[in-house]
Design a protein around this motif. Structure first.
Motif, PDB file in Angstrom:
ATOM      1  N   SER A  47       0.831  -1.204   0.000  1.00  0.00           N
ATOM      2  CA  SER A  47       0.000   0.000   0.000  1.00  0.00           C
ATOM      3  C   SER A  47       0.861   1.247   0.000  1.00  0.00           C
ATOM      4  CB  SER A  47      -0.871   0.055   1.251  1.00  0.00           C
ATOM      5  OG  SER A  47      -1.528  -1.150   1.425  1.00  0.00           O
ATOM      6  N   ASN A  56      -4.005  -0.905  -4.227  1.00  0.00           N
ATOM      7  CA  ASN A  56      -3.472  -0.979  -2.869  1.00  0.00           C
ATOM      8  C   ASN A  56      -3.912  -2.285  -2.233  1.00  0.00           C
ATOM      9  OD1 ASN A  56      -1.934   1.179  -2.010  1.00  0.00           O
ATOM     10  ND2 ASN A  56      -3.698   2.448  -1.508  1.00  0.00           N
ATOM     11  N   THR A  66      -4.684  -4.053   1.558  1.00  0.00           N
ATOM     12  CA  THR A  66      -5.353  -3.385   2.676  1.00  0.00           C
ATOM     13  C   THR A  66      -4.326  -2.818   3.651  1.00  0.00           C
ATOM     14  OG1 THR A  66      -5.494  -5.518   3.647  1.00  0.00           O
ATOM     15  CG2 THR A  66      -7.486  -4.706   2.605  1.00  0.00           C
ATOM     16  N   TYR A  67      -4.735  -1.856   4.458  1.00  0.00           N
ATOM     17  CA  TYR A  67      -3.812  -1.198   5.374  1.00  0.00           C
ATOM     18  C   TYR A  67      -3.634  -1.984   6.668  1.00  0.00           C
ATOM     19  CZ  TYR A  67      -3.406   3.217   2.817  1.00  0.00           C
ATOM     20  OH  TYR A  67      -3.108   4.185   1.899  1.00  0.00           O
ATOM     21  N   GLY A 115       5.851  -0.117  -1.128  1.00  0.00           N
ATOM     22  CA  GLY A 115       4.779   0.602  -0.497  1.00  0.00           C
ATOM     23  C   GLY A 115       5.309   1.745   0.381  1.00  0.00           C
TER      24      GLY A 115
END
Ligand code: SAM
Length: 313
Positions: free
Chosen positions: A15, A30, A32-33, A61
């Motif tokens: 991400s 992206n 996921t965070y 990222g």
């Protein structure tokens, strides 16, 4: 001991809060965070340090999006306070987080800056966050022991700004490095935007002299009586530095790679589940088979990976 391999780069997550066209082409989503993999990273660090790693760089990222990064930095320093702990970041979140990372043990940060123009920043990154980057650089200088700037040279985009960027770095008294644009699977349409470090150097108005370089760093540093800082050139396309390579790379899906330009890899996270001995054997095999073939300008001839956002640059 894995003899010359001393430097581990961990791409913590795919991400990013920017969408730089040369790094993350539009077709790339992206992930996921979420802060996954924390224990896997700890075990990987523990093993690779035992095998000789002395420097760890967190990248992505955007590594500052990884929620447990301060804990991971503390873990590195607890494992061995002498491990140099570094990060590569776009600085967008560093206004808020620089002090916290410094407290957690971060020794140095390389910050990406491709332009001094807010509007151009928007068109390169797809985000209106130029001022956040500038604030992040200033805050990092206050707290993090060593700060450097990284600029990817892009013909027709920022090659006219090289000297302005040097002057900016000189005012802040931090070194700057220019990186040649490298091809990946997904950025082939941009390959005419490549410009060599030598061409940029020739255009600059300085009497540069070479400085004593650490042979294992990718950058060749120059100094000038007109500057208080060093200017580095990282020229992987025009001048291979494979002979000095001392690094390996771990990606967020657990794969350990010996070389940015070779697909040879294995899944270290899976291997660690079989125990340290099995994982250690696999690491030795990867290193023994590590290639030193360099980066070609021709896309497809070179990078096997879709984009830098996966591999960590
Ligand atoms: N998000 C962080 C950042 O912006 O620095 C870390 C990840 S980024 C992938 C790491 C480095 O790779 C940055 O300095 C970036 O400019 C560089 N990079 C990305 N794509 C590149 C390319 N095609 N050629 C050369 N360097 C590249």
């Amino acid at each position: 001991m894995i003899n010359r391999i001393k430097y581990l780069r961990i791409s913590l997550l795919n991400s990013c809060n920017l969408n730089c066209f040369y790094c993350r082409p539009p077709q790339q989503e992206n992930d996921t965070y979420v802060s996954k993999n924390y224990t896997n990273y700890q075990n990987s660090i523990k093993l690779l340090h035992t095998l000789g790693v002395e420097k760890i760089r967190f990248t992505g990222g955007e590594p500052t999006l990884y929620k447990q990064l301060p804990e991971l930095m503390q873990f590195v320093k607890k494992t061995d306070p002498n491990i140099h702990t570094a990060m590569t970041s776009n600085a967008i979140l560093l206004k808020k987080k620089a002090e916290q990372f410094a407290d957690a043990g971060l020794d140095s940060v390389n910050i990406s800056i491709d332009t001094l123009k807010a509007k151009k920043f928007c068109s390169v990154t797809g985000r209106d966050k130029w001022q956040d980057m500038i604030d992040g650089i200033e805050e990092s200088i206050k707290y993090i022991p060593k700060v450097k700037l990284n600029t990817v040279l892009i013909r027709g985009t920022n090659d006219d700004e090289a000297n302005d960027l040097i002057q900016f770095a000189n005012r802040l008294k931090i070194d700057i490095r220019f990186i040649e644009f490298m091809p990946t699977k997904l950025n082939s349409e941009n390959s005419e935007q490549y410009i060599s470090g030598d061409e940029i150097k020739k255009r600059l108005p300085y009497n540069f002299v070479s400085t004593k370089n650490d042979p294992s760093t990718a950058a060749r540093y120059l100094s000038s009586p007109d500057l208080d800082i060093k200017v580095g050139f990282i020229n992987p396309v025009s001048h291979s530095f494979c002979a000095m390579c001392n690094r390996i790379r771990l990606t967020s899906d657990g794969r350990l790679y010996g070389c940015l330009f070779s697909g040879a890899s294995f899944n270290l996270f899976d291997s660690l589940e079989q125990g340290y001995e099995t994982a250690s054997k696999e690491v030795h095999r990867l290193i023994a088979e590590k290639t030193y073939k360099g980066c070609s300008r021709k896309t497809g001839d070179s990078a096997f990976f879709p984009s830098f956002v996966n591999m960590g640059g």
